[in-house]
Design a protein around this motif. Sequence first.
Motif, PDB file in Angstrom:
ATOM      1  N   GLY A  10       0.835  -1.208   0.000  1.00 47.76           N
ATOM      2  CA  GLY A  10       0.000   0.000   0.000  1.00 47.76           C
ATOM      3  C   GLY A  10       0.865   1.251   0.000  1.00 47.76           C
ATOM      4  O   GLY A  10       0.531   2.260   0.624  1.00 47.76           O
ATOM      5  N   ILE A  15      -0.098   6.626   4.278  1.00 46.40           N
ATOM      6  CA  ILE A  15       0.853   6.190   5.296  1.00 46.40           C
ATOM      7  C   ILE A  15       1.958   5.328   4.676  1.00 46.40           C
ATOM      8  O   ILE A  15       3.134   5.440   5.042  1.00 46.40           O
ATOM      9  N   ASP A  34       1.754  -2.086  -4.514  1.00 44.96           N
ATOM     10  CA  ASP A  34       0.413  -1.492  -4.471  1.00 44.96           C
ATOM     11  C   ASP A  34      -0.402  -2.000  -5.662  1.00 44.96           C
ATOM     12  O   ASP A  34       0.148  -2.456  -6.667  1.00 44.96           O
ATOM     13  N   ALA A  56       0.848  -5.380  -6.976  1.00 41.86           N
ATOM     14  CA  ALA A  56       0.349  -6.439  -6.095  1.00 41.86           C
ATOM     15  C   ALA A  56      -1.054  -6.147  -5.585  1.00 41.86           C
ATOM     16  O   ALA A  56      -1.393  -5.004  -5.291  1.00 41.86           O
ATOM     17  N   ASP A  57      -1.827  -7.209  -5.479  1.00 43.70           N
ATOM     18  CA  ASP A  57      -3.098  -7.166  -4.751  1.00 43.70           C
ATOM     19  C   ASP A  57      -2.918  -8.103  -3.563  1.00 43.70           C
ATOM     20  O   ASP A  57      -2.914  -9.329  -3.728  1.00 43.70           O
ATOM     21  N   VAL A  58      -2.767  -7.538  -2.373  1.00 39.98           N
ATOM     22  CA  VAL A  58      -2.460  -8.388  -1.217  1.00 39.98           C
ATOM     23  C   VAL A  58      -3.619  -9.321  -0.851  1.00 39.98           C
ATOM     24  O   VAL A  58      -3.422 -10.305  -0.133  1.00 39.98           O
ATOM     25  N   ASN A  84       0.861  -2.798   5.295  1.00 36.67           N
ATOM     26  CA  ASN A  84       0.141  -1.531   5.448  1.00 36.67           C
ATOM     27  C   ASN A  84      -1.089  -1.419   4.550  1.00 36.67           C
ATOM     28  O   ASN A  84      -2.023  -0.682   4.873  1.00 36.67           O
ATOM     29  N   VAL A 134      -0.162  -3.077  10.329  1.00 34.30           N
ATOM     30  CA  VAL A 134      -0.863  -1.824  10.619  1.00 34.30           C
ATOM     31  C   VAL A 134      -2.285  -2.143  11.081  1.00 34.30           C
ATOM     32  O   VAL A 134      -3.130  -2.590  10.298  1.00 34.30           O
ATOM     33  N   SER A 135      -2.501  -1.935  12.363  1.00 44.22           N
ATOM     34  CA  SER A 135      -3.836  -2.085  12.946  1.00 44.22           C
ATOM     35  C   SER A 135      -4.479  -0.701  12.973  1.00 44.22           C
ATOM     36  O   SER A 135      -4.274   0.101  12.051  1.00 44.22           O
ATOM     37  N   TYR A 149     -14.286  -3.265   9.718  1.00 42.00           N
ATOM     38  CA  TYR A 149     -12.928  -2.714   9.809  1.00 42.00           C
ATOM     39  C   TYR A 149     -12.324  -3.031  11.190  1.00 42.00           C
ATOM     40  O   TYR A 149     -11.165  -3.434  11.303  1.00 42.00           O
ATOM     41  N   LYS A 153      -9.007  -5.193  12.024  1.00 47.30           N
ATOM     42  CA  LYS A 153      -7.864  -4.603  12.726  1.00 47.30           C
ATOM     43  C   LYS A 153      -7.590  -5.299  14.064  1.00 47.30           C
ATOM     44  O   LYS A 153      -6.439  -5.393  14.491  1.00 47.30           O
ATOM     45  N   GLY A 180      -4.331   6.415  15.076  1.00 49.61           N
ATOM     46  CA  GLY A 180      -5.642   7.051  15.191  1.00 49.61           C
ATOM     47  C   GLY A 180      -5.998   7.611  13.823  1.00 49.61           C
ATOM     48  O   GLY A 180      -5.643   7.024  12.793  1.00 49.61           O
ATOM     49  N   VAL A 182      -5.557   9.731  10.622  1.00 48.85           N
ATOM     50  CA  VAL A 182      -4.386  10.268   9.924  1.00 48.85           C
ATOM     51  C   VAL A 182      -4.873  11.013   8.677  1.00 48.85           C
ATOM     52  O   VAL A 182      -5.839  10.563   8.026  1.00 48.85           O
ATOM     53  N   THR A 184      -5.052  11.269   5.428  1.00 46.05           N
ATOM     54  CA  THR A 184      -4.822  10.577   4.145  1.00 46.05           C
ATOM     55  C   THR A 184      -6.137  10.536   3.362  1.00 46.05           C
ATOM     56  O   THR A 184      -7.197  10.898   3.885  1.00 46.05           O
ATOM     57  N   VAL A 187      -9.253   8.879   5.025  1.00 49.65           N
ATOM     58  CA  VAL A 187     -10.044   9.681   5.963  1.00 49.65           C
ATOM     59  C   VAL A 187     -10.735  10.845   5.234  1.00 49.65           C
ATOM     60  O   VAL A 187     -11.878  11.191   5.551  1.00 49.65           O
TER      61      VAL A 187
HETATM   62  P1  NAD Z   1      -4.779   5.232   1.644  1.00 50.52           P
HETATM   63  O1  NAD Z   1      -6.097   4.905   1.059  1.00 50.52           O
HETATM   64  O2  NAD Z   1      -4.281   6.633   1.618  1.00 50.52           O
HETATM   65  O3  NAD Z   1      -3.646   4.304   0.990  1.00 50.52           O
HETATM   66  C1  NAD Z   1      -3.807   2.910   0.955  1.00 50.52           C
HETATM   67  C2  NAD Z   1      -2.993   2.328  -0.184  1.00 50.52           C
HETATM   68  O4  NAD Z   1      -3.203   0.900  -0.152  1.00 50.52           O
HETATM   69  C3  NAD Z   1      -3.444   2.819  -1.555  1.00 50.52           C
HETATM   70  O5  NAD Z   1      -2.316   3.223  -2.318  1.00 50.52           O
HETATM   71  C4  NAD Z   1      -4.151   1.601  -2.167  1.00 50.52           C
HETATM   72  O6  NAD Z   1      -4.028   1.537  -3.584  1.00 50.52           O
HETATM   73  C5  NAD Z   1      -3.424   0.462  -1.480  1.00 50.52           C
HETATM   74  N1  NAD Z   1      -4.221  -0.767  -1.462  1.00 50.52           N
HETATM   75  C6  NAD Z   1      -5.525  -0.916  -1.128  1.00 50.52           C
HETATM   76  N2  NAD Z   1      -5.905  -2.189  -1.268  1.00 50.52           N
HETATM   77  C7  NAD Z   1      -4.813  -2.873  -1.701  1.00 50.52           C
HETATM   78  C8  NAD Z   1      -4.578  -4.224  -2.034  1.00 50.52           C
HETATM   79  N3  NAD Z   1      -5.573  -5.137  -1.980  1.00 50.52           N
HETATM   80  N4  NAD Z   1      -3.336  -4.590  -2.417  1.00 50.52           N
HETATM   81  C9  NAD Z   1      -2.339  -3.668  -2.511  1.00 50.52           C
HETATM   82  N5  NAD Z   1      -2.513  -2.372  -2.224  1.00 50.52           N
HETATM   83  C10 NAD Z   1      -3.734  -1.972  -1.819  1.00 50.52           C
HETATM   84  O7  NAD Z   1      -4.864   4.674   3.150  1.00 50.52           O
HETATM   85  P2  NAD Z   1      -4.017   5.072   4.452  1.00 50.52           P
HETATM   86  O8  NAD Z   1      -4.830   5.973   5.260  1.00 50.52           O
HETATM   87  O9  NAD Z   1      -2.639   5.439   4.080  1.00 50.52           O
HETATM   88  O10 NAD Z   1      -4.040   3.657   5.202  1.00 50.52           O
HETATM   89  C11 NAD Z   1      -2.925   2.789   5.235  1.00 50.52           C
HETATM   90  C12 NAD Z   1      -3.158   1.767   6.334  1.00 50.52           C
HETATM   91  O11 NAD Z   1      -3.312   2.438   7.583  1.00 50.52           O
HETATM   92  C13 NAD Z   1      -4.420   0.926   6.145  1.00 50.52           C
HETATM   93  O12 NAD Z   1      -4.172  -0.395   6.583  1.00 50.52           O
HETATM   94  C14 NAD Z   1      -5.417   1.608   7.055  1.00 50.52           C
HETATM   95  O13 NAD Z   1      -6.430   0.731   7.464  1.00 50.52           O
HETATM   96  C15 NAD Z   1      -4.503   2.008   8.189  1.00 50.52           C
HETATM   97  N6  NAD Z   1      -5.000   3.076   9.036  1.00 50.52           N
HETATM   98  C16 NAD Z   1      -5.290   4.291   8.503  1.00 50.52           C
HETATM   99  C17 NAD Z   1      -5.750   5.281   9.343  1.00 50.52           C
HETATM  100  C18 NAD Z   1      -6.092   6.652   8.835  1.00 50.52           C
HETATM  101  O14 NAD Z   1      -6.635   7.446   9.603  1.00 50.52           O
HETATM  102  N7  NAD Z   1      -5.782   7.020   7.611  1.00 50.52           N
HETATM  103  C19 NAD Z   1      -5.922   5.031  10.701  1.00 50.52           C
HETATM  104  C20 NAD Z   1      -5.607   3.780  11.209  1.00 50.52           C
HETATM  105  C21 NAD Z   1      -5.137   2.803  10.360  1.00 50.52           C
END
Ligand code: NAD
Length: 245
Positions: A10, A15, A34, A56-58, A84, A134-135, A149, A153, A180, A182, A184, A187
């Motif tokens: 990701g 993040i 990603d 990749a698709d995880v 992540n 990443v939880s 979700y 997590k 918490g 973030v 991005t 959110v």
């Molecule tokens: P984001 O949407 O900004 O970025 C996520 C990235 O993951 C994207 O580039 C997307 O293309 C990629 N992705 C999604 N599904 C995928 C898959 N199946 N295979 C490969 N790549 C994939 O999200 P973010 O806010 O940066 O979140 C990153 C991590 O942090 C996530 O696990 C999210 O649950 C966790 N998180 C985020 C927050 C927040 O507030 N943003 C809070 C707690 C946890």
Amino acid sequence: MQTQVALVTGAADGIGWAMARRFAAAGCCVALADLDHDRTAARAAELGDRHLAVRADVADEASAIAMVEETVARLGRLDILVNNAGIGDSHKPTLEQDLATFDRILRVHLDGTFVASREAARAMAGQGGAILNVSSIAGLTGLPRRNAYGAAKAGIVAMTKSMACEWAGAGIRVNAIAPGYVGTALVAKLFEAGRIDRGRLERRIPLGRLADPAEIAEAAWFLCSPSASYVTGAVLSVDGGWSAY
Ligand code: NAD
């Protein structure tokens, strides 16, 4: 010391991208994985030619296996994996949720973390390494309408502890961070859809603001670095005090 190879899933945005930058700044060769390949390739190029973009698709087992294989084949080894990649949920009331969406959320977070970790541990056999999952605060506390979700997590927390105990003897540390809110795209979508009121949210956070992705990346680097050599099975809250309140 040999250059460390870190695989961040990701990593095209948010993040994950902040982590890729932080790990590269610490001297790692980074494989950025990603779904969004064009963006990932541009990000890897921005970091420099020692770094790698991996499509990749995880949530897909074959793709997650190929992701680890390609990293090892092209960068020579694997020392750090950050699970992540993630997706948000609909934020709808539970009575309006459907099973397909619920399953998709579990698949990306739980299947993705499981398969990538298993493959990484195989690649780290005989040398050791660090895995960071990443939880979220949603996995530690109850957030209304976020049951899928939150289940994903919380499952990541349980998997982190189980794998940490199992692989400690192999020199593989496994930890988690629980961010918490973030700043991005994940959110921003909730704000735009009117699912969360930003002002109300910020008043609920003891530090009074959302996190910058770089602040999450800093904690991630600590847990993956030699500075955390005696830390395994831990879940570090990086949430501005949310879960202490
Ligand atoms: P984001 O949407 O900004 O970025 C996520 C990235 O993951 C994207 O580039 C997307 O293309 C990629 N992705 C999604 N599904 C995928 C898959 N199946 N295979 C490969 N790549 C994939 O999200 P973010 O806010 O940066 O979140 C990153 C991590 O942090 C996530 O696990 C999210 O649950 C966790 N998180 C985020 C927050 C927040 O507030 N943003 C809070 C707690 C946890």
